[in-house]
Design an enzyme around this catalytic site. Structure first.
Site, PDB file in Angstrom:
ATOM      1  N   GLU A   1      -0.506   9.800  -6.121  1.00 23.86           N
ATOM      2  CA  GLU A   1       0.638   8.937  -5.883  1.00 23.86           C
ATOM      3  C   GLU A   1       1.170   8.337  -7.181  1.00 23.86           C
ATOM      4  O   GLU A   1       2.383   8.218  -7.359  1.00 23.86           O
ATOM      5  CB  GLU A   1       0.272   7.848  -4.863  1.00 23.86           C
TER       6      GLU A   1
ATOM      7  N   ASP B   1      -7.009   3.154   2.432  1.00 23.66           N
ATOM      8  CA  ASP B   1      -6.583   1.850   2.972  1.00 23.66           C
ATOM      9  C   ASP B   1      -7.738   0.855   2.899  1.00 23.66           C
ATOM     10  O   ASP B   1      -7.542  -0.337   2.644  1.00 23.66           O
ATOM     11  CB  ASP B   1      -6.154   1.982   4.436  1.00 23.66           C
TER      12      ASP B   1
ATOM     13  N   GLU C   1       0.863  -1.177   0.000  1.00 19.08           N
ATOM     14  CA  GLU C   1       0.000   0.000   0.000  1.00 19.08           C
ATOM     15  C   GLU C   1       0.900   1.227   0.000  1.00 19.08           C
ATOM     16  O   GLU C   1       1.609   1.492   0.955  1.00 19.08           O
ATOM     17  CB  GLU C   1      -0.938  -0.037   1.206  1.00 19.08           C
TER      18      GLU C   1
END
Ligand code: AMP
Length: 460
Positions: A297, A440, A267
């Protein structure tokens, strides 16, 4: 979809390395005014101009938070001076305290969803930290006793003198007003200012006594979710550095996979430092099977891999076509089995064409992921498998059809024959109780249901 969740729940999962305590303070004008008056408006203003990158003394904090309030931009600033913790604790009453860190959040989520077994590992486990893991019989922390691997609830495994990482989150509201000398400041947007603990004593690694047992942990589980590498510092005062910790991180992955082909998901979290970001990608991505990240990201990753123009385009325009292109580059260069990208409006999987799952199955996995995130956004936390149903009642975002259209266009323009690429619109909660840990949650839902679908096909 409930069926798929039930299948996923039969899995045993391992997760490491980062957990911390998140303390939350809801800021009001009076508190901020008090801080400014204490240090003097002029001194605060001067320090604001210097714009300290990290917090070494209290006035650095005051300067950065006033700056953040003025612009209304959420930001995270590292606290490097461990001794300042006392100062914070003496000034602020914490309104809420809860578990933070990806491994911590993921472990509690899996345990609350009644997964068969959740083994969570963090190198540091102080009592206050251990107390934040949910008290469920499926939650385990690995310890070594008499030369054997023993699984215990974290609360039975904590170590009295372990350091503890406390992140302090200051939530602020639009409209809050205070004075900086003769200037009146009104906060333009709601957001949060995070003081993240980056102490020498907090490391990301597996303790030497546990390391030989990683193959056994791999054998006992069906998948691993690893995270926390963003917390590695480039160097430490004892001479250890990022190269050392990444070498050890590589060994950990290989050890987990030694006895069987354990699927490993990484992750990814934003890594501001370019050098560290690049090292994490080049060292770890080739060893793992699955990666999850958000849109910004992937832009950071592409910039580190030498595609600055594409990265810039993703940052500026958020076009699906660019994200697909970036995703293709990433799974090719790093030879990942599966890449999952989450954005506010859609979730995406990119795999190679020979992936055992069909596009329909991949879409199902993403559906489960967005439903789980929607449940969490609605409820603030997921406490039992039944909470999943709340997510089923959340409508897809209003740009859903547009997203699908753009995706079809992108597919026509780009070469996609060597890949399987699927996209689904997100279920978006209008007024979320909390947005912490949603990324998450998406990755956990996606990866575990991916594993469950592989198992259904006899491919796991
Ligand atoms: P991250 O940027 O990794 O924290 O992930 C945040 C993700 O959570 C976004 O990409 C969305 O897919 C999802 N998300 C954010 N806000 C909401 C919301 N209000 N309701 C449901 N999902 C959300």
């Amino acid at each position: 979809m409930m069926e798929l969740l039930d299948e996923a729940r039969k899995l045993s999962m391992f997760t490491a390395y980062n957990a911390n305590v998140d303390t939350i303070v809801y800021l009001n004008g009076k508190t901020i005014q008090g801080l400014i008056d204490e240090f003097g408006a002029e001194a605060v203003r001067r320090r604001m101009e210097e714009f300290p990158r990290q917090i070494e003394e209290p006035i650095d904090f005051v300067a950065r938070i006033v700056h953040a309030l003025k612009t209304g931009k959420p930001i995270e600033v590292p606290l490097v001076n461990e001794e300042l913790q006392g100062w914070f604790d003496s000034r602020f009453n914490y309104d809420v305290e809860r578990i933070g860190g990806q491994a911590g959040i993921i472990a509690n989520l899996l345990a609350n969803l009644d997964f068969r077994r959740v083994i969570v590992y963090t190198p540091h486990l102080a009592k206050r930290q251990a107390e934040m893991f949910v008290r469920k019989p499926n939650m385990f922390y690995p310890v070594v006793e008499n030369g054997k691997l023993v699984l215990k609830h974290p609360i039975e495994a904590y170590r009295e003198n372990d350091p503890i990482k406390v992140n302090r989150i200051f939530e602020f509201r639009a409209g809050t007003t205070f004075r900086l000398g003769n200037e009146t400041i009104t906060v333009p947007y709601s957001g949060r200012f995070i003081v993240s603990a980056r102490f020498e004593s907090i490391r990301i690694y597996t303790r030497p006594e546990l390391k030989p047992f990683l193959p056994e942990i791999g054998l006992q589980t069906d998948g691993a979710i690893l995270s926390g590498y963003q917390g590695i510092r480039l160097c430490y005062s004892d001479g250890k550095d990022v190269n050392y910790y990444l070498r050890e991180a590589k060994k950990d992955i290989l050890l987990l996979k030694r006895e069987k082909d354990l699927k490993v998901h990484l992750e990814f979290a934003s890594i501001q430092n370019r050098e560290l970001r690049k090292k994490v990608i080049y060292n770890l991505f080739p060893l793992i099977d699955s990666v999850g990240m958000d849109e910004s990201e992937i832009a950071y990753v592409l910039s580190a891999l030498g595609y600055p123009k594409l990265a810039e385009r993703i940052f500026t325009y958020n076009r699906i076509e660019d994200t697909v292109l970036g995703g293709k580059i990433l799974i090719d260069e790093m030879n990942l089995e599966v890449l999952q990208i989450h954005t506010i409006y859609y979730l995406m999987y990119i795999t190679h064409a020979d992936n055992p799952l069909s596009e329909k199955e991949l879409r199902m996995s993403l559906e489960l992921a967005t439903t789980l995130a929607a449940a969490r956004a609605s409820l603030g936390d997921i406490k039992s498998p039944r909470d999943f149903e709340t997510g089923l009642g959340v409508p897809y975002n209003e740009r859903g059809e547009y997203v699908k259209l753009r995706f079809e266009e992108a597919k026509r323009r780009l070469r996609t024959r060597e890949y399987q690429i699927v996209i689904i619109p997100t279920r978006l909660v209008k007024n979320p109780v909390s947005t912490v840990g949603l990324g998450d949650t998406i990755s956990t839902g996606a990866f575990t249901s991916y594993l469950a679908l592989l198992r259904r096909k006899g491919a796991l």
